[in-house]
Design a protein around this motif. Structure first.
Motif, PDB file in Angstrom:
ATOM      1  N   GLY A   1       0.801  -1.220   0.000  1.00  0.00           N
ATOM      2  CA  GLY A   1       0.000   0.000   0.000  1.00  0.00           C
ATOM      3  C   GLY A   1       0.833   1.269   0.000  1.00  0.00           C
ATOM      4  N   ALA A   2       2.137   1.147   0.310  1.00  0.00           N
ATOM      5  CA  ALA A   2       3.021   2.317   0.269  1.00  0.00           C
ATOM      6  C   ALA A   2       3.342   2.730  -1.167  1.00  0.00           C
ATOM      7  N   HIS A   3       3.085   1.833  -2.112  1.00  0.00           N
ATOM      8  CA  HIS A   3       3.341   2.124  -3.530  1.00  0.00           C
ATOM      9  C   HIS A   3       2.421   3.248  -4.003  1.00  0.00           C
ATOM     10  N   HIS A   4       2.938   4.143  -4.838  1.00  0.00           N
ATOM     11  CA  HIS A   4       2.146   5.305  -5.252  1.00  0.00           C
ATOM     12  C   HIS A   4       0.983   4.943  -6.171  1.00  0.00           C
ATOM     13  N   LEU A   5       0.966   3.716  -6.701  1.00  0.00           N
ATOM     14  CA  LEU A   5      -0.122   3.315  -7.597  1.00  0.00           C
ATOM     15  C   LEU A   5      -1.150   2.409  -6.914  1.00  0.00           C
ATOM     16  N   THR A   6      -1.010   2.193  -5.607  1.00  0.00           N
ATOM     17  CA  THR A   6      -1.924   1.282  -4.912  1.00  0.00           C
ATOM     18  C   THR A   6      -2.675   2.003  -3.797  1.00  0.00           C
ATOM     19  N   LYS A   7      -3.695   1.311  -3.285  1.00  0.00           N
ATOM     20  CA  LYS A   7      -4.463   1.809  -2.143  1.00  0.00           C
ATOM     21  C   LYS A   7      -4.835   0.622  -1.269  1.00  0.00           C
ATOM     22  N   GLY A   8      -4.308   0.580  -0.043  1.00  0.00           N
ATOM     23  CA  GLY A   8      -4.662  -0.483   0.889  1.00  0.00           C
ATOM     24  C   GLY A   8      -6.039  -0.243   1.480  1.00  0.00           C
ATOM     25  N   THR A   9      -6.861  -1.294   1.540  1.00  0.00           N
ATOM     26  CA  THR A   9      -8.217  -1.156   2.086  1.00  0.00           C
ATOM     27  C   THR A   9      -8.421  -2.002   3.335  1.00  0.00           C
ATOM     28  N   GLY A  10      -7.349  -2.610   3.856  1.00  0.00           N
ATOM     29  CA  GLY A  10      -7.461  -3.377   5.091  1.00  0.00           C
ATOM     30  C   GLY A  10      -8.407  -4.550   4.953  1.00  0.00           C
TER      31      GLY A  10
ATOM     32  N   LYS B   1     -10.467   4.493  -6.427  1.00  0.00           N
ATOM     33  CA  LYS B   1     -10.558   4.540  -7.888  1.00  0.00           C
ATOM     34  C   LYS B   1      -9.299   5.161  -8.491  1.00  0.00           C
ATOM     35  N   GLY B   2      -8.803   4.508  -9.544  1.00  0.00           N
ATOM     36  CA  GLY B   2      -7.577   4.971 -10.181  1.00  0.00           C
ATOM     37  C   GLY B   2      -6.331   4.339  -9.595  1.00  0.00           C
ATOM     38  N   HIS B   3      -6.500   3.557  -8.516  1.00  0.00           N
ATOM     39  CA  HIS B   3      -5.385   2.854  -7.883  1.00  0.00           C
ATOM     40  C   HIS B   3      -5.657   1.349  -7.886  1.00  0.00           C
ATOM     41  N   VAL B   4      -4.614   0.575  -7.714  1.00  0.00           N
ATOM     42  CA  VAL B   4      -4.752  -0.869  -7.540  1.00  0.00           C
ATOM     43  C   VAL B   4      -5.086  -1.129  -6.073  1.00  0.00           C
ATOM     44  N   VAL B   5      -6.219  -1.763  -5.823  1.00  0.00           N
ATOM     45  CA  VAL B   5      -6.655  -2.065  -4.459  1.00  0.00           C
ATOM     46  C   VAL B   5      -5.819  -3.205  -3.886  1.00  0.00           C
ATOM     47  N   VAL B   6      -5.431  -3.070  -2.609  1.00  0.00           N
ATOM     48  CA  VAL B   6      -4.766  -4.157  -1.881  1.00  0.00           C
ATOM     49  C   VAL B   6      -5.662  -4.499  -0.696  1.00  0.00           C
ATOM     50  N   ASP B   7      -6.288  -5.678  -0.740  1.00  0.00           N
ATOM     51  CA  ASP B   7      -7.290  -6.068   0.256  1.00  0.00           C
ATOM     52  C   ASP B   7      -6.820  -7.305   1.014  1.00  0.00           C
ATOM     53  N   LYS B   8      -7.070  -7.336   2.340  1.00  0.00           N
ATOM     54  CA  LYS B   8      -6.612  -8.450   3.167  1.00  0.00           C
ATOM     55  C   LYS B   8      -7.730  -9.040   4.022  1.00  0.00           C
ATOM     56  N   SER B   9      -8.956  -9.009   3.528  1.00  0.00           N
ATOM     57  CA  SER B   9     -10.091  -9.494   4.319  1.00  0.00           C
ATOM     58  C   SER B   9      -9.908 -10.959   4.703  1.00  0.00           C
TER      59      SER B   9
ATOM     60  N   ASP C   1       8.870   0.854  -6.616  1.00  0.00           N
ATOM     61  CA  ASP C   1       8.728   2.094  -5.853  1.00  0.00           C
ATOM     62  C   ASP C   1       9.493   1.911  -4.544  1.00  0.00           C
ATOM     63  N   ASP C   2      10.502   2.757  -4.297  1.00  0.00           N
ATOM     64  CA  ASP C   2      11.325   2.640  -3.086  1.00  0.00           C
ATOM     65  C   ASP C   2      10.509   2.748  -1.805  1.00  0.00           C
ATOM     66  N   ALA C   3       9.330   3.370  -1.892  1.00  0.00           N
ATOM     67  CA  ALA C   3       8.496   3.549  -0.697  1.00  0.00           C
ATOM     68  C   ALA C   3       8.095   2.208  -0.082  1.00  0.00           C
ATOM     69  N   CYS C   4       8.091   1.147  -0.883  1.00  0.00           N
ATOM     70  CA  CYS C   4       7.692  -0.166  -0.372  1.00  0.00           C
ATOM     71  C   CYS C   4       8.686  -0.717   0.650  1.00  0.00           C
ATOM     72  N   LEU C   5       9.909  -0.198   0.659  1.00  0.00           N
ATOM     73  CA  LEU C   5      10.908  -0.640   1.634  1.00  0.00           C
ATOM     74  C   LEU C   5      10.919   0.228   2.889  1.00  0.00           C
ATOM     75  N   SER C   6      10.079   1.259   2.924  1.00  0.00           N
ATOM     76  CA  SER C   6      10.025   2.131   4.109  1.00  0.00           C
ATOM     77  C   SER C   6       8.570   2.459   4.444  1.00  0.00           C
ATOM     78  N   HIS C   7       7.733   1.423   4.426  1.00  0.00           N
ATOM     79  CA  HIS C   7       6.294   1.613   4.631  1.00  0.00           C
ATOM     80  C   HIS C   7       5.980   2.271   5.964  1.00  0.00           C
TER      81      HIS C   7
END
Length: 517
Positions: free
Chosen positions: A292-301, A352-360, A461-467
């Motif tokens: 979810g730290a990636h600029h193209l994704t959105k974590g939804t828990g 919307k516009g991002h890749v959803v990351v879901d962990k239900s 995306d380097d942000a994934c290593l510093s979430h």
């Protein structure tokens, strides 16, 4: 925060004999009966899990008794629990207009907003409730839990202290406060909590919350006391019912790689969601935050968005929840509705516009349906050593709907169900499920995380290593740990508790040998 029974403001006695017109269904004839009788039927329906019937009666009561607060609060909780988010949002707006100074209504709506990540709205509502609330302790406690989900530990502890200053018998305030600062938690408060627990041994929820608190306090101080209180806590919640496996109930014969519908090569981000699939306490929140730290994704828990999609499809086509029984000839139509219902879910719409990351938590049951609805979805199967996973589950105070998580035997059988179901899906979809070990994820992040990002079809995306430097709202039991950098401290904790885990070992080892993990 664990579920707690709401003590709603009761309907006035003078109103209980009032006759209202009710029907058992839309097509059933209307009859007159006392409001008291209707409220008893509503309570019985909720207790029996007949939520649609309870909802039907509540709507009729609300229409005919607009001045009563209890029915809309009950309906609000029911809709929220069933993840009927759109209806719950409309009701929230309505009852805020009708009861702007009701502390009970304000707390109920705030809890709902917190559950759908509208944290600032929840905080504003709780602060507005303070001047009108008779029970200010409960308001401060809920403010503290809201700050906890935001990662604002300092303000959360301050609010928990304010709650305990008002009422030293508020067990949930002890529970929330200790989770944030176990190392420095005052011993005097532990003594107070032990005295409070002696007076509430008949209230199983309070006994569980208080005993979990004491167990966590003693975990690194006295292992024997830790397990003593852990058994008391889990025993207070455990239903002692035999765990009923549902493995295979959603294994439709059309769920296989050969039957995926042909799709265009390029799809918009919302058609390429990522689903993290694992038992609770396996590191799913950590992995969701990393991706979810990636600029193209959105974590939804743990959005339960796909559960919502299945419910909507069942209602629209009068289907059972056993997907294996859905008729073959209509599967493309069902898949289309699953897709649309998932994308309409509020948390998903926000992405919307991002890749959803879901962990239900229940996604493992729906992998086939997910891939039928979203052929370009990515499934990540996260595995952690089973004994670390189940020890961590037994250590946590989960919501009461997950009764299998409060009993060691049932936990082991739940784990077997999960593994067997996911083995089935990997056979059906050999190229669409990425398997990763938690131990590798935290032990070799620089090697594993780039592989995961590539599997999800994303650029690096380097942000994934510093979430941990940009963690947002977390509404799971990992809300504290996930704000830390990736570490290996939680690996092999089970070795310190092996003798206490014998029931789990005896069930799992013959099926999935532990020395082969």
């Amino acid at each position: 925060m664990p579920l707690k029974k709401k003590k709603n403001k009761k309907i006035k006695k003078s109103q209980l004999t009032k006759l209202i017109n009710v029907s058992d269904s839309v097509l059933a004839p209307t009859v007159q009966m006392p409001l008291q009788t209707v409220t008893q039927r509503i309570s019985q329906a909720i207790e029996n899990g007949n939520n649609n019937q309870a909802k039907h009666w509540l709507l009729q009561v609300i229409e005919q008794c607009p001045n009563e607060e209890e029915p809309p609060v009950l309906l609000m909780n029911l809709l929220s629990r069933n993840r009927e988010i759109n209806e719950a949002e409309l009701l929230a707006k309505k009852i805020l207009r009708l009861y702007p100074k009701s502390a009970e209504v304000l707390q109920t709506v705030a809890a709902f907003y917190r559950g759908i990540n509208r944290i600032e709205d929840a905080l504003d509502i709780l602060n507005s409730a303070l001047p009108v609330a008779a029970n200010k302790c409960a308001i401060y406690r809920n403010i503290a839990f809201t700050y906890t989900t935001m990662g604002n530990t300092e303000e959360a502890i301050k609010a928990f202290k304010q709650a305990l200053a008002i009422n030293k018998r508020d067990i949930y305030a002890y529970w929330g406060y200790l989770r944030l600062d176990i190392k420095n938690f005052p011993e005097a408060l532990i003594e107070d909590l032990q005295q409070v627990l002696q007076a509430c041994s008949n209230d199983k929820k309070l006994l569980a919350a208080g005993s979990f608190t004491l167990a966590w306090y003693y975990e690194k101080r006295d292992l024997q006391r830790y397990w003593k209180y852990l058994h008391i806590a889990n025993g207070a919640v455990d239903t002692s019912a035999e765990y009923i496996s549902t493995a295979g109930q959603n294994n439709h014969r059309l769920f296989s790689a050969e039957h995926l519908a042909a799709q265009p090569a390029a799809q918009p981000p919302e058609q390429r969601p990522v689903f993290i699939v694992a038992p609770p306490r396996s590191g799913t929140t950590l992995l969701e935050q990393i991706l979810g730290a990636h600029h193209l994704t959105k974590g939804t828990g743990e959005s339960l968005a796909f559960n919502h999609a299945v419910n909507e499809t069942c209602k629209a086509h009068r289907l059972t929840h056993a997907i294996k029984d859905w008729p073959d000839e209509h599967m493309p139509e069902y898949a289309e509705l699953l897709n649309k219902s998932f994308l309409r879910f509020p948390l998903i719409k926000e992405a919307k516009g991002h890749v959803v990351v879901d962990k239900s938590i229940e996604n493992f049951k729906f992998v086939g349906a997910i891939l039928s609805a979203f052929p370009q979805a990515k499934i990540i199967r996260l595995r952690r050593h089973p004994l670390d996973t189940l020890l961590s589950c037994y250590h946590q105070f989960f919501e009461s709907s997950y009764d299998q998580l409060f009993n060691l035997d049932a936990l082991a059988n739940y784990y077997l169900e999960f593994e067997q179901q996911m083995d089935y899906w990997e056979t059906a979809y050999p190229n669409q499920i990425f398997r990763v070990k938690y131990e590798d994820l935290v032990g070799q992040p620089e090697g594993i995380i780039p592989e995961l990002v590539k599997f999800c079809g994303l650029p690096w995306d380097d942000a994934c290593l510093s979430h941990h430097t940009n963690v947002g709202t977390i509404i799971t039991s990992s809300d504290i740990q996930v704000r830390q950098p990736v570490h290996t401290k939680a690996i092999a904790k089970w070795k310190h508790h092996e003798k206490y885990l014998a029931p789990v070992i005896n069930i799992i080892d013959p099926v999935y040998p532990l020395d082969q993990y």
